[in-house]
Design a protein around this motif. Structure first.
Motif: not given
Length: 507
Positions: A245-249, A373-383, A385-389, A405-411
């Motif tokens: 949901r970060i893309d809308n912000f 494990v899933p929590a830590l990796w999710t945060v890393i991937i989300g961070a 994604n946020l930085l690249v966007s 372009y942002m939506l392509v990378i996020s997907s």
């Protein structure tokens, strides 16, 4: 299937029909009444709730695990301790968030890019929305009892009531008062108050005095057990929010409420698909948790692997058909001025099948309380994604192409975090040796997605779908053809037999 599962399935169908009707009507109704710029404020308010829910719904998710296991094992005092302690935590969280709510609403124009003529109404919208959200948390805690008892049918009554009241109250306020964004927030407040009262009545009738909520049941051990799991659920939810949901912000910050409104509108179809798939996928959560409580791990494993495939294939079929008809859908649903934004819709939809399939695996590792494990990796991937966007938007110069372009990378990151990460965690948890089967399931889901989209696209080349009736007929025809081909080409013989036996249980 058991009789209760049948009831759950039928109630899911009814909830789906109501949800689809409300979804298809409500968003275009708001856009027509408010305009796309004013409507653009509404998704922002809803997304803020999702960010705050990182803390609070993480608590309810953690409680579900402990409470359900205790209830299924007949440990009613222990279940009462978990529920009572969670009510205390929710109250404390609400008190802690109150100063933040006041500051946030007071400085709304600094946080978001909102036109001056909409600012006053937007503040009312956010104020009532935030209060409504806290009320909904108490309702969710009460309804955990229904989930633990596999009473999805009663939970669907609550959902249907919430959807119906939201639409009815909105129409009434717009007709008899004014078409103002602020009234949408008040509608949510009024709806959640009624839902809270209704949930309490259902809770009292369901528990039959076996479960009590009182200060006398507050327990330090239960409190720490729920909180320890909640920490990692919160971490994972932070990563999820950063991905989905970060893309809308970001779009609102670098462009305007117009672009964020359009993105919010086309994103809604992903929610509709998830609601549709919930007809099936929501059946497995209680079943997996009950099987885990009884230590029937072979059953847990078989439920997860096979039903993840079924859920993914159904989501792929729905998403593919909508992708193939995305242009006429946007034209008829929002308006011809927004048809050119169909690539945004495609990118928000094609990840849905993999996210839906991964949700079944998430039921398993949450039942095991295996979240680190899933929590830590999710945060890393989300961070990442946020930085690249943000970097993309910094160099955009206001060019809307960069949103694509942002939506392509996020997907790409979404698929990595959902299906791939959840499959890995599941296989590690059960030492699942047939990792190849999970990869094959991924390819099957992708095949059905592409097949459905291609069939819809080809249909549109030869037969007109310019009117609503024509579009409905096209979706039904292509959906049925895609369903038959998927059944014949993708499933193994034993899987076909099991599905047919499921269908016979309803006849």
């Amino acid at each position: 299937m058991t009789n209760q599962v049948n009831k759950n399935f039928v109630s899911n169908i009814i909830n789906l029909l109501v949800g689809v009707f409300v979804g298809l009507f409500y968003t275009p109704y708001l856009i027509r009444c408010l305009g796309v710029a004013a409507y653009g404020v509404v998704p922002l308010a809803f997304i803020v709730n999702q960010y705050i829910s990182v803390v609070t719904t993480s608590l309810t998710g953690s409680l579900t695990r402990f409470y359900s296991v205790s209830l299924q094992q007949g440990k009613y005092k222990e279940a009462s301790r978990y529920l009572s302690s969670s009510f205390l935590i929710i109250t404390l969280i609400g008190c802690c968030l109150l100063p933040f709510f006041i500051w946030f609403v007071s400085n709304l124009d600094r946080v978001f890019n909102i036109p001056a003529n909409l600012l006053s109404s937007a503040k009312w919208l956010f104020s009532f929305t935030l209060i409504s959200f806290l009320m909904s948390l108490y309702s969710s805690l009460l309804n955990i009892t229904l989930y633990a008892l596999n009473r999805i049918d009663l939970m669907n009554v609550v959902k249907i009531l919430r959807s119906a009241l939201k639409v009815v109250f909105t129409i009434c306020f717009f007709l008899f008062f004014s078409k103002d964004v602020g009234f949408i927030g008040f509608v949510l407040f009024l709806t959640e108050f009624i839902i809270l009262c209704f949930s309490y009545v259902v809770y009292r009738r369901t528990v039959n005095n076996k479960i009590e909520i009182s200060a006398g049941h507050l327990n330090k051990k239960a409190l720490l057990a729920v909180l320890s799991m909640t920490v990692f659920v919160i971490i994972q939810q932070v990563g999820d929010t950063g991905l989905y949901r970060i893309d809308n912000f970001i779009v609102n910050k670098y462009w305007s409420v117009r672009e964020s409104g359009i993105l919010g509108a086309v994103s809604d179809f992903g929610n509709y698909i998830m609601t549709s798939i919930g007809v099936i996928s929501s059946l497995f959560g209680p079943l997996i948790l009950i099987a885990y409580s009884k230590e029937e791990h072979d059953k847990v494993k078989s439920l997860a692997v096979e039903n993840s495939l079924y859920v993914g294939l159904m989501a792929a079929l729905l998403a593919g058909v909508i992708i193939g008809f995305c242009k006429p859908i946007i034209t008829l649903w929002i308006g011809p001025n927004y048809t050119s934004y169909f690539p945004w819709m495609i990118l928000k939809l094609y990840v849905i099948p993999f996210y839906a399939a991964a949700g079944v695996f998430a039921f398993v590792y949450r039942a095991w309380n295996y979240l680190k494990v899933p929590a830590l990796w999710t945060v890393i991937i989300g961070a990442i994604n946020l930085l690249v966007s943000i970097l993309l938007c910094e160099f955009s110069g206001g060019d809307e192409t960069y949103i694509f372009y942002m939506l392509v990378i996020s997907s790409i990151f979404v698929i990595l975090q959902s299906y791939i990460l959840c499959s890995y965690c599941f296989s590690r948890l059960y030492n699942f040796s047939e990792k190849r089967a999970l990869f094959i399931n991924f390819l099957k889901i992708l095949f059905v997605l592409l097949l459905s989209a291609l069939l819809a696209y080809v249909y549109g080349l030869f037969i007109s779908v310019g009117q609503l009736f024509q579009l409905c007929i096209a979706i039904i025809v292509v959906g049925c053809v895609a369903l038959i081909l998927s059944f014949m080409l993708v499933l193994r013989k034993e899987q076909k037999q099991r599905l047919l036996s499921y269908l016979k249980s309803f006849i």
